[in-house]
Design an enzyme around this catalytic site. Structure first.
Site, mmCIF file in Angstrom:
data_model
loop_
_atom_site.group_PDB
_atom_site.id
_atom_site.type_symbol
_atom_site.label_atom_id
_atom_site.label_comp_id
_atom_site.label_asym_id
_atom_site.label_seq_id
_atom_site.Cartn_x
_atom_site.Cartn_y
_atom_site.Cartn_z
ATOM 1 N N LYS A 61 43.331 67.676 37.302
ATOM 2 C CA LYS A 61 44.271 66.803 38.012
ATOM 3 C C LYS A 61 45.230 67.612 38.887
ATOM 4 O O LYS A 61 45.955 67.058 39.702
ATOM 5 C CB LYS A 61 45.027 65.927 37.015
ATOM 6 N N THR A 98 43.705 55.119 38.071
ATOM 7 C CA THR A 98 44.316 53.797 38.237
ATOM 8 C C THR A 98 45.780 53.936 38.650
ATOM 9 O O THR A 98 46.349 53.003 39.203
ATOM 10 C CB THR A 98 44.221 52.951 36.947
ATOM 11 N N LYS A 134 50.615 61.480 35.445
ATOM 12 C CA LYS A 134 49.282 61.263 34.871
ATOM 13 C C LYS A 134 49.104 62.254 33.724
ATOM 14 O O LYS A 134 49.973 63.093 33.487
ATOM 15 C CB LYS A 134 48.183 61.441 35.914
ATOM 16 N N LYS A 166 48.310 51.617 41.222
ATOM 17 C CA LYS A 166 49.656 51.097 40.907
ATOM 18 C C LYS A 166 50.640 51.479 42.006
ATOM 19 O O LYS A 166 51.481 50.669 42.423
ATOM 20 C CB LYS A 166 50.111 51.643 39.553
#
Length: 778
Positions: free
Chosen positions: A520, A622, A514, A626
């Site tokens: 994050k 997202t 990412k 996946k």
């Protein structure tokens, strides 16, 4: 067989290159196949003439490599394979084609999924953005440090775009006018019945060359106008640490917003003349984050100054037309522009920002909010133009992108606005297109699913729920596990080819890919790997299932701390690789130039999906979807769409850890990271590697900066602003629990399988239908 398409490919090769299939280069093949496919796409496709259209305005469209996905949607993938095979060519030859990397991360990839889904679901939706000359950047590593070079995504040509000179418009800044030239890309729905449009604007000069200056030997001045115009669409997200950089970013945002509005207004006037009362019945405009919000005052300017509409009417039309998606509560993403800078770039638009601020004040007074109490609402406040406040005040819909995120907007981030306009707030949980992320990226799993339940899932992902009936069938689980292993072998081969890594496909593949940002928490992952490393060395951790930790991320060029985290992870990988005692259990790889095409290899191969943002910071994510779709367990916090993933697939089939939003609210202002560091020897041991010489930052001071940020804070942030040390031990415990569970391969495979079978909610088809029905009315 589609002989028309195959003949078109051969004709294109003959006409454009004078070649046959057998002697054409990859570039020539790519252009011929693409042009033939474009021609096929426009044969008999629904153009929705006369229907209301939605327009999706986004600074990013992270499309990836277009050829495979478009051939899949047109039903021409097998035709192309067969045609190329007659000349002994493998279709994988097109993997040399550059990605269309006109985006940075989830925001741009979501936009790409949305336009795919809209076309597949027969929803009239056009994308509008910028045709950047260079994509984000190409990343490579030198001694473990990130380096950047220009990403020339058009190096193989751009056969999917059609230049439309006849629809060029002018965009005017203070002291500068540029041409906005549209390039149209067909957006092909699955089955090829519907083709929508992605219109990307390229900035060009009105006068390309000044002969007078040239003849006076002023060479630089002769092309100054050309350079000044073209820089506007040169690079995605220019560094905005300087005044000039900020001006360029605002110019970019205004450039594509103004051009897109002019395009829609021209088409509207051809049908309705100068009566704009029907505009919202013809167009719904969705603003993807705050980047295109300047289109609201620009819409007012065009209607009032050029079309002679009364201001109050223009504002009413704007509110009926525009809707706003909030993608994050991060303050840096809720854009604010210095008033002087705004006036330096687009003074004519500023007039309408002032008008909106005045109307907002009047509305607030009616509601009994006066004086200083209005400051938390004011569009113009603290010498800044607050773009998110324009978006909330002058639209009819504000949506978050996961349920927890939308709830946070209502209760915390935008709670004062929610009290004013509760009817405008709604949730639209993000999604991904299963056509790219399963049908294309994991053709083996796609065929396996279709063999079990048919191919209805390709356009209705809720069909995957039917796979749940086979969850206790040993043969089904074994076949599923075999596919996973095959994808791990393929990823290992790809990583060897692209980065020179040797990764054992028999290891657990634990993957975090990412954008690189502190929230994050790639740094948290790095610390956990160090804790496992020391645990194995000390004998504290026994029976550890060998694991390959794989990272992929780009740090913004000016983001010093993010670059320090990349260097730190690369140093950990180097240390472990050099330790024969531990390297048989652990490997750490940081793939370079992570992009959509790399993600298509990584996603199907993951056993464990790392989604470890601080609770309340990741609006949705997202990537988590996946991985879930391809059969991985989520190791993550109770954040973003993780919440809904465990609702769908069961918390018992995933690994959730760490402080939740309400826990962090409780300790706000009382959190003491240094006490945790002093009291816990495991935390202290991993953190000290930043400063005790265990790992080398090349004398840059990057590691010391990371250490200080966790224990002393920096700028306006408290120490350990993203609660890395708070969550570290619970995270390590969850990671070790996951690792231990993997020892029972059949039970672990079933967890992965059930995630895949329950991922139906997370299709962007579902999301886009909700936008169409509940916000746009198309």
């Amino acid at each position: 067989m589609n002989t028309t398409f195959q003949n078109d490919v051969i004709k294109c090769l003959e006409l454009d290159a004078g070649k046959t299939l057998e002697n054409a280069t990859t570039k020539e093949l790519y252009n011929a196949v693409s042009k033939a496919a474009v021609a096929q796409a426009y044969r008999g496709a629904d153009k929705f003439t006369g229907k209301k259209r939605a327009a999706y305005l986004s600074a990013e469209f992270l499309i990836g490599r277009m050829i495979y996905s478009n051939l899949l949607n047109l039903g021409l993938l097998d035709e192309t394979k067969a045609l190329l095979a007659t000349a002994g060519i493998d279709i994988n030859v097109f993997e040399d084609i550059e990605d269309d990397a006109l985006g940075n991360g989830g925001l741009g990839r979501l936009a790409a999924c949305f336009i795919d889904s809209a076309a597949t679901q027969n929803i009239p939706l056009d994308g509008y953005g910028i045709r950047y000359k260079y994509g984000l950047f190409k990343q490579y590593f030198e001694n473990g440090f990130q380096k950047e070079k220009a990403d020339d995504w058009q190096s193989y040509g751009d056969p999917w775009s059609i230049r439309r000179d006849d629809e060029t418009v002018l965009v005017k800044f203070s002291g500068q006018t540029v041409k906005a030239v549209p390039y149209d890309m067909p957006v092909i729905g699955f089955g090829g019945k519907t083709v929508n449009n992605l219109r990307l604007w390229q900035a060009e000069p009105v006068n390309e060359f000044d002969f007078d200056q040239f003849n006076r030997n002023n060479r630089a001045a002769s092309i100054a106008e050309k350079n000044d115009a073209e820089v506007i669409s040169s690079v995605l997200y220019p560094n905005d640490e300087t005044y000039e950089g900020k001006m360029l970013r605002l110019k970019q945002q205004y450039f594509f917003s103004s051009a897109s509005l002019q395009d829609m207004i021209r088409k509207y006037k051809a049908k309705h003349g100068s009566d704009f009362s029907e505009f919202a019945k013809e167009y719904a405009i969705q603003l993807n984050d705050t980047h295109p919000v300047v289109s609201i005052p620009e819409f007012l300017r065009i209607l009032v100054e050029e079309e002679k509409v009364e201001l109050k009417d223009a504002v009413a039309y704007a509110k009926d037309t525009f809707a706003y998606t909030n993608h994050t509560i991060m303050p840096e993403a809720l854009e604010k522009w210095d008033i002087n800078l705004f006036m330096d770039v687009i003074p004519t638009v500023y007039t309408y920002v002032v008008a909106l601020d005045k109307m907002l004040q009047e509305d607030l007074e009616v509601k009994g909010i006066k004086g200083e109490a209005t400051n938390i609402y004011r569009i113009l406040c603290d010498n800044k133009v607050h773009m998110a406040r324009i978006a909330i005040y002058a639209t009819h819909s504000i949506n978050g992108v996961a349920q927890i995120h939308s709830d946070i907007l209502k209760t915390t981030a935008l709670k004062e606005w929610y009290k004013l306009y509760p009817e405008r707030f709604n949730n639209k949980t993000n999604g991904i297109t299963q056509r790219r992320w399963l049908a294309l990226a994991n053709q083996e799993l796609a065929a396996f699913i279709t063999g079990k339940i048919g191919e209805g899932w390709i356009t209705d992902l809720f069909e995957l729920k039917k796979m749940e009936q086979f969850a206790d069938d040993i043969d089904t689980l074994n076949a599923f596990a075999d596919i996973k292993h095959q994808k791990k072998v393929e990823l290992a081969e790809y990583m060897q080819k692209m980065d020179g890594f040797t990764v054992n496909p028999d290891f657990i593949f634990d993957i975090q890919v990412k954008r690189l940002h502190e929230y994050k928490r790639q740094l948290l992952n790095a610390f956990s790997i160090l804790d496992i490393y020391y645990g194995i060395k000390e004998g504290r951790i026994k029976n550890f299932q060998p694991t390959a930790f794989i990272f992929g991320a780009k740090a913004a060029p000016g983001y010093y701390r993010a670059k320090g985290i990349i260097k730190f992870i690369n140093e950990i990988g180097k240390m472990i690789a050099a330790d024969p005692e531990v390297s048989k259990y652990l490997s750490v790889s940081f793939v370079s130039n992570y992009n959509v095409s790399y993600a298509e290899k990584l996603t199907p191969a993951a056993d464990v999906s790392e989604q470890i943002s601080t609770a309340g910071t990741e609006a949705s994510g997202t990537g988590n979807m996946k991985f879930m779709l391809n059969g991985a367990v989520t190791l993550g916090t109770f954040d973003g769409a993780n919440v809904e993933i465990v609702e769908q697939a069961g918390e018992e089939n995933n690994y959730i850890f760490g402080a939740r939003v309400e826990d962090l609210e409780e300790i706000a202002g009382k959190y003491n990271s240094r006490k945790l560091y002093n009291d816990n020897s495991r935390i202290r041991k991993v953190l000290d590697t930043l400063v005790n010489g265990t790992l080398d930052d090349g004398g840059t001071g990057m590691f010391r900066d990371l250490y200080n940020s966790l224990l002393d804070g920096a700028h306006w942030h408290q120490p350990d602003h993203y609660y890395i040390l708070l969550d570290l031990i619970p995270y390590c415990d969850a990671k070790l629990k996951c690792n231990a569970d993997y020892a029972d391969r059949q039970a672990f495979t079933k967890k992965c399988y059930l995630n895949m079978a329950n991922s139906g909610k997370f299709s962007s088809d579902r999301t886009i239908k909700e936008y169409a029905e509940e916000i746009w009315g198309v």
